[in-house]
Design a protein around this motif. Structure first.
Motif, PDB file in Angstrom:
ATOM      1  N   UNK A  90      12.703 -13.173  -7.295  1.00  0.00           N
ATOM      2  CA  UNK A  90      13.046 -14.405  -7.999  1.00  0.00           C
ATOM      3  C   UNK A  90      11.796 -14.932  -8.690  1.00  0.00           C
ATOM      4  N   UNK A  91      11.867 -15.066 -10.015  1.00  0.00           N
ATOM      5  CA  UNK A  91      10.736 -15.539 -10.816  1.00  0.00           C
ATOM      6  C   UNK A  91      11.168 -16.806 -11.551  1.00  0.00           C
ATOM      7  N   UNK A 146      15.851 -20.944  -0.086  1.00  0.00           N
ATOM      8  CA  UNK A 146      14.972 -19.845   0.321  1.00  0.00           C
ATOM      9  C   UNK A 146      14.726 -19.809   1.826  1.00  0.00           C
ATOM     10  N   UNK A 147      15.171 -20.822   2.537  1.00  0.00           N
ATOM     11  CA  UNK A 147      14.942 -20.864   3.982  1.00  0.00           C
ATOM     12  C   UNK A 147      15.657 -19.708   4.675  1.00  0.00           C
ATOM     13  N   UNK A 179       8.728 -21.358   4.566  1.00  0.00           N
ATOM     14  CA  UNK A 179       9.531 -20.297   3.941  1.00  0.00           C
ATOM     15  C   UNK A 179       8.908 -18.934   4.202  1.00  0.00           C
ATOM     16  N   UNK A 180       7.603 -18.825   4.011  1.00  0.00           N
ATOM     17  CA  UNK A 180       6.920 -17.552   4.238  1.00  0.00           C
ATOM     18  C   UNK A 180       7.035 -17.131   5.700  1.00  0.00           C
ATOM     19  N   UNK A 181       6.966 -18.091   6.580  1.00  0.00           N
ATOM     20  CA  UNK A 181       7.002 -17.796   8.014  1.00  0.00           C
ATOM     21  C   UNK A 181       8.378 -17.321   8.471  1.00  0.00           C
ATOM     22  N   UNK A 182       9.443 -17.788   7.814  1.00  0.00           N
ATOM     23  CA  UNK A 182      10.794 -17.535   8.302  1.00  0.00           C
ATOM     24  C   UNK A 182      11.627 -16.658   7.374  1.00  0.00           C
ATOM     25  N   UNK A 183      11.009 -16.009   6.399  1.00  0.00           N
ATOM     26  CA  UNK A 183      11.776 -15.202   5.453  1.00  0.00           C
ATOM     27  C   UNK A 183      11.162 -13.811   5.341  1.00  0.00           C
ATOM     28  N   UNK A 184      11.711 -13.012   4.424  1.00  0.00           N
ATOM     29  CA  UNK A 184      11.197 -11.656   4.223  1.00  0.00           C
ATOM     30  C   UNK A 184      10.290 -11.561   3.002  1.00  0.00           C
ATOM     31  N   UNK A 222      16.509 -11.327   2.406  1.00  0.00           N
ATOM     32  CA  UNK A 222      16.573 -10.306   1.358  1.00  0.00           C
ATOM     33  C   UNK A 222      15.431 -10.435   0.357  1.00  0.00           C
ATOM     34  N   UNK A 223      15.107 -11.656  -0.028  1.00  0.00           N
ATOM     35  CA  UNK A 223      14.115 -11.870  -1.081  1.00  0.00           C
ATOM     36  C   UNK A 223      12.737 -11.394  -0.634  1.00  0.00           C
ATOM     37  N   UNK A 224      12.106 -10.571  -1.468  1.00  0.00           N
ATOM     38  CA  UNK A 224      10.790 -10.029  -1.149  1.00  0.00           C
ATOM     39  C   UNK A 224       9.701 -10.538  -2.088  1.00  0.00           C
ATOM     40  N   UNK A 225      10.068 -10.875  -3.328  1.00  0.00           N
ATOM     41  CA  UNK A 225       9.092 -11.338  -4.311  1.00  0.00           C
ATOM     42  C   UNK A 225       9.515 -12.717  -4.800  1.00  0.00           C
ATOM     43  N   UNK A 226       8.596 -13.681  -4.694  1.00  0.00           N
ATOM     44  CA  UNK A 226       8.844 -15.043  -5.161  1.00  0.00           C
ATOM     45  C   UNK A 226       7.687 -15.458  -6.058  1.00  0.00           C
ATOM     46  N   UNK A 227       8.009 -15.878  -7.279  1.00  0.00           N
ATOM     47  CA  UNK A 227       6.979 -16.290  -8.231  1.00  0.00           C
ATOM     48  C   UNK A 227       7.290 -17.685  -8.747  1.00  0.00           C
TER      49      UNK A 227
END
Length: 374
Positions: free
Chosen positions: A155-156, A174-175, A201-206, A179-184
Protein backbone atom coordinates in the motif's frame (compact mmCIF):
# COMPACT_ATOMS: atom_id res chain seq x y z
CA UNK A 1 -11.50 -42.96 -19.56
CA UNK A 2 -7.70 -42.66 -19.35
CA UNK A 3 -7.67 -40.87 -22.72
CA UNK A 4 -10.27 -38.40 -21.51
CA UNK A 5 -8.19 -37.55 -18.44
CA UNK A 6 -5.12 -37.16 -20.59
CA UNK A 7 -6.93 -34.69 -22.82
CA UNK A 8 -7.99 -32.60 -19.82
CA UNK A 9 -4.43 -32.44 -18.58
CA UNK A 10 -3.23 -31.19 -21.95
CA UNK A 11 -5.76 -28.36 -22.13
CA UNK A 12 -4.72 -27.17 -18.69
CA UNK A 13 -1.43 -25.79 -20.00
CA UNK A 14 -2.87 -23.84 -22.94
CA UNK A 15 -1.84 -20.15 -22.68
CA UNK A 16 -4.50 -17.50 -22.20
CA UNK A 17 -5.49 -15.78 -25.52
CA UNK A 18 -4.53 -12.40 -24.12
CA UNK A 19 -4.84 -10.28 -27.28
CA UNK A 20 -8.64 -10.57 -27.73
CA UNK A 21 -9.10 -10.19 -23.97
CA UNK A 22 -7.18 -6.91 -23.90
CA UNK A 23 -8.82 -5.65 -27.08
CA UNK A 24 -12.24 -6.19 -25.56
CA UNK A 25 -11.04 -4.64 -22.29
CA UNK A 26 -9.93 -1.47 -24.09
CA UNK A 27 -13.19 -1.22 -26.00
CA UNK A 28 -15.26 -1.64 -22.84
CA UNK A 29 -13.14 0.91 -20.98
CA UNK A 30 -13.63 3.49 -23.74
CA UNK A 31 -17.37 2.83 -23.72
CA UNK A 32 -17.59 3.38 -19.96
CA UNK A 33 -15.60 6.60 -20.27
CA UNK A 34 -17.97 7.84 -22.96
CA UNK A 35 -21.04 6.93 -20.91
CA UNK A 36 -19.68 8.69 -17.81
CA UNK A 37 -18.33 11.63 -19.84
CA UNK A 38 -14.82 11.20 -18.51
CA UNK A 39 -11.49 11.35 -20.31
CA UNK A 40 -9.79 8.15 -21.50
CA UNK A 41 -6.48 7.96 -19.67
CA UNK A 42 -3.72 8.20 -22.33
CA UNK A 43 -1.22 6.27 -20.19
CA UNK A 44 -3.62 3.37 -19.63
CA UNK A 45 -4.64 3.29 -23.28
CA UNK A 46 -1.00 3.21 -24.35
CA UNK A 47 -0.21 0.41 -21.89
CA UNK A 48 -3.11 -1.64 -23.22
CA UNK A 49 -2.03 -1.13 -26.83
CA UNK A 50 1.57 -2.01 -25.98
CA UNK A 51 0.45 -5.21 -24.25
CA UNK A 52 -1.74 -6.10 -27.22
CA UNK A 53 1.06 -5.58 -29.74
CA UNK A 54 3.54 -7.54 -27.63
CA UNK A 55 0.94 -10.19 -26.69
CA UNK A 56 1.70 -9.79 -23.01
CA UNK A 57 -0.56 -9.76 -19.98
CA UNK A 58 -1.15 -6.32 -18.49
CA UNK A 59 -0.46 -6.59 -14.77
CA UNK A 60 -0.31 -2.92 -13.77
CA UNK A 61 -3.03 -0.35 -14.40
CA UNK A 62 -1.82 3.25 -14.20
CA UNK A 63 -4.12 6.25 -14.15
CA UNK A 64 -2.49 9.66 -14.41
CA UNK A 65 -3.68 12.97 -15.78
CA UNK A 66 -1.31 14.35 -18.43
CA UNK A 67 0.65 17.36 -17.18
CA UNK A 68 -0.06 19.41 -20.31
CA UNK A 69 -3.79 18.67 -20.42
CA UNK A 70 -5.97 21.82 -20.60
CA UNK A 71 -8.56 22.38 -17.85
CA UNK A 72 -11.34 22.20 -20.43
CA UNK A 73 -11.00 18.45 -21.04
CA UNK A 74 -13.14 16.09 -18.91
CA UNK A 75 -11.49 14.63 -15.81
CA UNK A 76 -9.89 11.21 -15.70
CA UNK A 77 -11.93 8.95 -13.46
CA UNK A 78 -11.11 5.70 -11.70
CA UNK A 79 -14.66 4.43 -11.93
CA UNK A 80 -14.69 3.43 -15.65
CA UNK A 81 -11.56 1.33 -15.11
CA UNK A 82 -13.02 -0.47 -12.09
CA UNK A 83 -16.29 -1.07 -13.93
CA UNK A 84 -14.35 -2.54 -16.86
CA UNK A 85 -12.34 -4.84 -14.59
CA UNK A 86 -15.56 -6.20 -13.11
CA UNK A 87 -17.51 -6.36 -16.38
CA UNK A 88 -14.72 -8.22 -18.16
CA UNK A 89 -13.84 -10.34 -15.10
CA UNK A 90 -10.20 -9.44 -15.67
CA UNK A 91 -8.32 -11.43 -13.01
CA UNK A 92 -4.81 -10.99 -14.41
CA UNK A 93 -4.05 -7.54 -13.01
CA UNK A 94 -1.96 -7.21 -9.86
CA UNK A 95 -1.32 -3.49 -9.38
CA UNK A 96 -3.37 -0.30 -9.49
CA UNK A 97 -1.42 2.95 -9.55
CA UNK A 98 -3.19 6.33 -9.48
CA UNK A 99 -1.29 9.62 -9.64
CA UNK A 100 -2.47 13.13 -8.88
CA UNK A 101 -6.22 12.60 -9.18
CA UNK A 102 -9.11 13.96 -7.16
CA UNK A 103 -10.91 10.79 -6.09
CA UNK A 104 -14.61 11.13 -5.37
CA UNK A 105 -16.62 9.17 -2.82
CA UNK A 106 -18.25 6.91 -5.47
CA UNK A 107 -14.83 6.07 -6.92
CA UNK A 108 -13.41 5.12 -3.52
CA UNK A 109 -16.58 3.20 -2.66
CA UNK A 110 -16.27 1.11 -5.82
CA UNK A 111 -12.54 0.59 -5.23
CA UNK A 112 -13.18 -0.53 -1.65
CA UNK A 113 -15.89 -2.93 -2.79
CA UNK A 114 -13.49 -4.43 -5.33
CA UNK A 115 -10.79 -4.88 -2.70
CA UNK A 116 -13.25 -6.65 -0.42
CA UNK A 117 -14.33 -9.25 -2.99
CA UNK A 118 -13.95 -12.87 -1.89
CA UNK A 119 -14.59 -16.34 -3.29
CA UNK A 120 -14.39 -17.16 -6.99
CA UNK A 121 -14.48 -13.48 -7.94
CA UNK A 122 -11.84 -12.45 -5.40
CA UNK A 123 -9.99 -9.22 -6.10
CA UNK A 124 -6.74 -10.08 -7.91
CA UNK A 125 -4.90 -6.91 -6.93
CA UNK A 126 -2.11 -7.15 -4.37
CA UNK A 127 -0.66 -3.64 -4.77
CA UNK A 128 -2.40 -0.27 -4.51
CA UNK A 129 -0.67 3.08 -5.10
CA UNK A 130 -2.53 6.34 -4.53
CA UNK A 131 0.17 8.96 -5.04
CA UNK A 132 -0.57 12.66 -4.56
CA UNK A 133 -4.30 11.94 -4.63
CA UNK A 134 -6.93 14.00 -2.87
CA UNK A 135 -9.56 12.19 -0.81
CA UNK A 136 -11.97 13.48 1.80
CA UNK A 137 -12.55 12.07 5.27
CA UNK A 138 -15.40 9.78 4.19
CA UNK A 139 -13.32 8.27 1.38
CA UNK A 140 -10.39 7.57 3.70
CA UNK A 141 -12.72 5.97 6.21
CA UNK A 142 -14.22 3.72 3.53
CA UNK A 143 -10.78 2.77 2.23
CA UNK A 144 -9.58 2.07 5.76
CA UNK A 145 -12.49 -0.30 6.40
CA UNK A 146 -11.64 -2.23 3.23
CA UNK A 147 -7.98 -2.79 4.11
CA UNK A 148 -8.46 -5.63 6.64
CA UNK A 149 -10.57 -7.54 4.10
CA UNK A 150 -8.28 -6.97 1.12
CA UNK A 151 -5.50 -9.13 -0.29
CA UNK A 152 -3.12 -6.18 -0.58
CA UNK A 153 0.55 -6.89 0.00
CA UNK A 154 1.66 -3.34 -0.77
CA UNK A 155 0.00 0.00 0.00
CA UNK A 156 1.54 3.29 -1.17
CA UNK A 157 -0.05 6.61 -0.17
CA UNK A 158 2.89 8.92 -0.86
CA UNK A 159 2.29 12.69 -1.08
CA UNK A 160 -1.29 12.38 0.17
CA UNK A 161 -1.50 15.04 2.86
CA UNK A 162 -3.38 13.75 5.90
CA UNK A 163 -4.76 15.42 8.98
CA UNK A 164 -4.91 13.58 12.30
CA UNK A 165 -8.45 12.32 11.81
CA UNK A 166 -7.81 11.33 8.20
CA UNK A 167 -4.69 9.27 8.87
CA UNK A 168 -6.42 7.62 11.82
CA UNK A 169 -8.86 6.03 9.37
CA UNK A 170 -5.95 4.44 7.53
CA UNK A 171 -4.23 3.36 10.75
CA UNK A 172 -7.42 1.65 11.93
CA UNK A 173 -7.47 -0.45 8.77
CA UNK A 174 -3.86 -1.50 9.24
CA UNK A 175 -4.18 -2.86 12.78
CA UNK A 176 -3.37 -6.58 13.01
CA UNK A 177 -3.09 -6.78 9.22
CA UNK A 178 -1.64 -10.19 8.41
CA UNK A 179 -1.22 -9.67 4.66
CA UNK A 180 0.28 -6.23 4.06
CA UNK A 181 4.07 -6.34 3.79
CA UNK A 182 4.97 -2.95 2.29
CA UNK A 183 3.60 0.35 3.61
CA UNK A 184 4.68 3.71 2.19
CA UNK A 185 3.55 7.03 3.67
CA UNK A 186 6.22 9.37 2.33
CA UNK A 187 5.59 13.12 2.51
CA UNK A 188 2.15 12.69 4.05
CA UNK A 189 2.50 15.35 6.74
CA UNK A 190 2.78 12.88 9.62
CA UNK A 191 3.82 14.43 12.92
CA UNK A 192 5.10 13.08 16.25
CA UNK A 193 1.59 12.00 17.25
CA UNK A 194 1.65 9.36 14.47
CA UNK A 195 4.63 7.59 16.03
CA UNK A 196 2.76 5.54 18.67
CA UNK A 197 0.14 4.37 16.16
CA UNK A 198 2.78 3.37 13.63
CA UNK A 199 4.74 1.57 16.33
CA UNK A 200 1.67 -0.45 17.32
CA UNK A 201 0.96 -1.30 13.68
CA UNK A 202 4.49 -2.54 13.06
CA UNK A 203 4.41 -4.57 16.25
CA UNK A 204 1.10 -6.29 15.49
CA UNK A 205 1.13 -6.71 11.70
CA UNK A 206 3.14 -8.39 8.95
CA UNK A 207 4.62 -5.13 7.59
CA UNK A 208 8.31 -5.69 6.88
CA UNK A 209 9.07 -2.64 4.73
CA UNK A 210 8.12 0.83 5.97
CA UNK A 211 8.71 4.08 4.03
CA UNK A 212 8.21 7.28 6.04
CA UNK A 213 10.59 9.70 4.32
CA UNK A 214 9.73 13.38 4.28
CA UNK A 215 7.46 13.53 7.32
CA UNK A 216 8.02 15.30 10.62
CA UNK A 217 8.07 12.53 13.21
CA UNK A 218 10.95 14.18 15.08
CA UNK A 219 12.67 12.38 17.93
CA UNK A 220 9.52 11.67 19.94
CA UNK A 221 7.57 10.22 17.02
CA UNK A 222 10.48 8.13 15.77
CA UNK A 223 11.12 6.92 19.31
CA UNK A 224 7.50 5.83 19.75
CA UNK A 225 7.66 4.11 16.37
CA UNK A 226 10.74 2.04 17.18
CA UNK A 227 10.24 1.33 20.88
CA UNK A 228 7.83 -1.68 20.66
CA UNK A 229 9.92 -3.45 18.02
CA UNK A 230 13.19 -2.66 19.82
CA UNK A 231 11.96 -3.92 23.19
CA UNK A 232 10.63 -7.09 21.57
CA UNK A 233 13.90 -7.65 19.70
CA UNK A 234 15.93 -7.12 22.88
CA UNK A 235 13.80 -9.61 24.81
CA UNK A 236 14.08 -12.17 22.02
CA UNK A 237 17.82 -11.58 21.71
CA UNK A 238 18.46 -12.00 25.41
CA UNK A 239 16.24 -15.06 25.72
CA UNK A 240 17.66 -16.73 22.61
CA UNK A 241 21.17 -15.35 22.02
CA UNK A 242 22.13 -18.20 19.71
CA UNK A 243 19.26 -17.80 17.26
CA UNK A 244 20.50 -18.10 13.69
CA UNK A 245 19.80 -15.21 11.30
CA UNK A 246 16.96 -15.56 8.79
CA UNK A 247 17.59 -16.41 5.17
CA UNK A 248 18.32 -13.15 3.35
CA UNK A 249 16.60 -14.47 0.24
CA UNK A 250 13.17 -14.56 1.89
CA UNK A 251 11.30 -12.04 4.00
CA UNK A 252 11.15 -13.18 7.62
CA UNK A 253 7.39 -13.51 7.63
CA UNK A 254 7.60 -15.97 4.75
CA UNK A 255 10.09 -18.00 6.74
CA UNK A 256 7.66 -18.10 9.62
CA UNK A 257 4.92 -19.17 7.25
CA UNK A 258 7.03 -22.04 5.99
CA UNK A 259 7.79 -23.18 9.51
CA UNK A 260 4.17 -23.06 10.52
CA UNK A 261 3.15 -24.80 7.33
CA UNK A 262 5.61 -27.65 7.75
CA UNK A 263 4.62 -28.28 11.36
CA UNK A 264 0.93 -28.31 10.47
CA UNK A 265 1.49 -30.70 7.61
CA UNK A 266 3.63 -32.95 9.77
CA UNK A 267 0.80 -33.20 12.28
CA UNK A 268 -1.57 -34.11 9.47
CA UNK A 269 0.63 -36.85 8.07
CA UNK A 270 1.53 -38.25 11.47
CA UNK A 271 -2.11 -38.64 12.50
CA UNK A 272 -3.79 -40.75 9.82
CA UNK A 273 -6.42 -41.88 12.29
CA UNK A 274 -7.76 -38.36 12.58
CA UNK A 275 -9.24 -38.55 9.08
CA UNK A 276 -11.12 -41.84 8.81
CA UNK A 277 -12.25 -42.86 5.38
CA UNK A 278 -10.10 -40.29 3.57
CA UNK A 279 -8.28 -41.40 0.44
CA UNK A 280 -4.67 -40.37 -0.26
CA UNK A 281 -5.96 -37.97 -2.91
CA UNK A 282 -8.26 -36.40 -0.34
CA UNK A 283 -5.38 -35.97 2.06
CA UNK A 284 -3.33 -34.32 -0.67
CA UNK A 285 -6.11 -31.86 -1.42
CA UNK A 286 -6.40 -31.07 2.27
CA UNK A 287 -2.66 -30.41 2.47
CA UNK A 288 -2.88 -28.01 -0.45
CA UNK A 289 -5.75 -26.21 1.24
CA UNK A 290 -3.72 -25.84 4.42
CA UNK A 291 -0.77 -24.49 2.47
CA UNK A 292 -2.96 -21.93 0.70
CA UNK A 293 -4.51 -20.67 3.93
CA UNK A 294 -1.11 -20.39 5.57
CA UNK A 295 0.30 -18.55 2.57
CA UNK A 296 -2.48 -15.96 2.62
CA UNK A 297 -2.16 -15.12 6.31
CA UNK A 298 1.02 -14.34 8.20
CA UNK A 299 1.62 -14.37 11.91
CA UNK A 300 1.69 -10.89 13.41
CA UNK A 301 5.09 -9.20 13.71
CA UNK A 302 7.21 -7.37 14.34
CA UNK A 303 8.92 -8.40 11.08
CA UNK A 304 10.56 -5.07 10.18
CA UNK A 305 13.29 -5.60 7.56
CA UNK A 306 13.59 -2.19 5.88
CA UNK A 307 12.89 1.17 7.52
CA UNK A 308 13.17 4.53 5.76
CA UNK A 309 13.11 7.62 8.01
CA UNK A 310 15.00 10.17 5.92
CA UNK A 311 14.16 13.86 6.37
CA UNK A 312 12.00 13.53 9.48
CA UNK A 313 13.42 16.28 11.67
CA UNK A 314 15.19 13.80 13.93
CA UNK A 315 17.70 16.02 15.74
CA UNK A 316 18.24 17.70 19.07
CA UNK A 317 16.38 20.88 18.14
CA UNK A 318 12.82 19.87 19.02
CA UNK A 319 11.10 20.47 22.32
CA UNK A 320 12.68 17.27 23.68
CA UNK A 321 16.13 18.73 23.05
CA UNK A 322 19.27 16.64 23.30
CA UNK A 323 17.61 14.24 25.73
CA UNK A 324 15.09 13.25 23.07
CA UNK A 325 17.85 12.57 20.57
CA UNK A 326 19.78 10.54 23.15
CA UNK A 327 16.75 8.41 23.97
CA UNK A 328 16.01 7.85 20.27
CA UNK A 329 19.62 6.79 19.68
CA UNK A 330 19.43 4.29 22.54
CA UNK A 331 16.28 2.68 21.15
CA UNK A 332 17.69 2.66 17.62
CA UNK A 333 20.95 1.01 18.67
CA UNK A 334 18.98 -1.55 20.68
CA UNK A 335 16.96 -2.44 17.58
CA UNK A 336 20.07 -2.66 15.41
CA UNK A 337 21.87 -4.85 17.92
CA UNK A 338 19.14 -7.36 18.66
CA UNK A 339 16.75 -7.46 15.69
CA UNK A 340 17.07 -10.71 13.77
CA UNK A 341 15.21 -9.27 10.77
CA UNK A 342 16.21 -5.62 10.31
CA UNK A 343 18.52 -5.31 7.31
CA UNK A 344 18.30 -1.70 6.13
CA UNK A 345 17.56 1.69 7.65
CA UNK A 346 17.76 5.15 6.05
CA UNK A 347 18.24 8.17 8.32
CA UNK A 348 19.40 10.66 5.68
CA UNK A 349 18.82 14.39 6.18
CA UNK A 350 18.47 13.99 9.94
CA UNK A 351 21.05 15.74 12.13
CA UNK A 352 22.00 13.01 14.59
CA UNK A 353 25.45 14.26 15.51
CA UNK A 354 28.78 12.54 16.07
CA UNK A 355 27.87 10.87 19.37
CA UNK A 356 24.82 9.21 17.86
CA UNK A 357 26.86 8.12 14.85
CA UNK A 358 29.46 6.53 17.14
CA UNK A 359 26.75 4.68 19.08
CA UNK A 360 25.19 3.38 15.86
CA UNK A 361 28.58 2.20 14.62
CA UNK A 362 29.12 0.36 17.89
CA UNK A 363 25.71 -1.29 17.57
CA UNK A 364 26.57 -2.45 14.06
CA UNK A 365 29.77 -4.01 15.37
CA UNK A 366 27.88 -5.76 18.16
CA UNK A 367 25.26 -7.07 15.76
CA UNK A 368 25.44 -10.82 15.19
CA UNK A 369 22.50 -11.44 12.90
CA UNK A 370 23.59 -10.98 9.32
CA UNK A 371 24.30 -8.09 6.97
CA UNK A 372 23.04 -4.55 7.49
CA UNK A 373 22.81 -1.49 5.27
CA UNK A 374 22.69 2.01 6.75
Amino acid sequence: MPREKEGKQKTKGIPVPIVPILQKFLKTYEQHCAQMQTFVCPALKQDLKTSISSERILRKFMLVRPEDSPPSIPPISLEPLLMTIQDECYMLGKEICIWSLQLSNPEIARLASLLELRGCAACPFTSLELIDCRMDLWSLGRLGRALPCSCLRSLVLDYCRFGNEEIENIFSGLENNQRLQVLSLRYCGLGPQSGPRLGAIIYQSSVCELHLDGNCLQCSGALALLRPAAEYAEKQGRDQPATSPPDLGSPPQQLQVKQRGSSTLNQTTKSPGALPGKTPAGKERRKKGIKKKIKDLTEAGPWLVKLYLADNGIDGKGKEGENGLLEFTQILTCLITYSAHLREIDLGNNVLGEMAAADILEALRARKTGLFQL
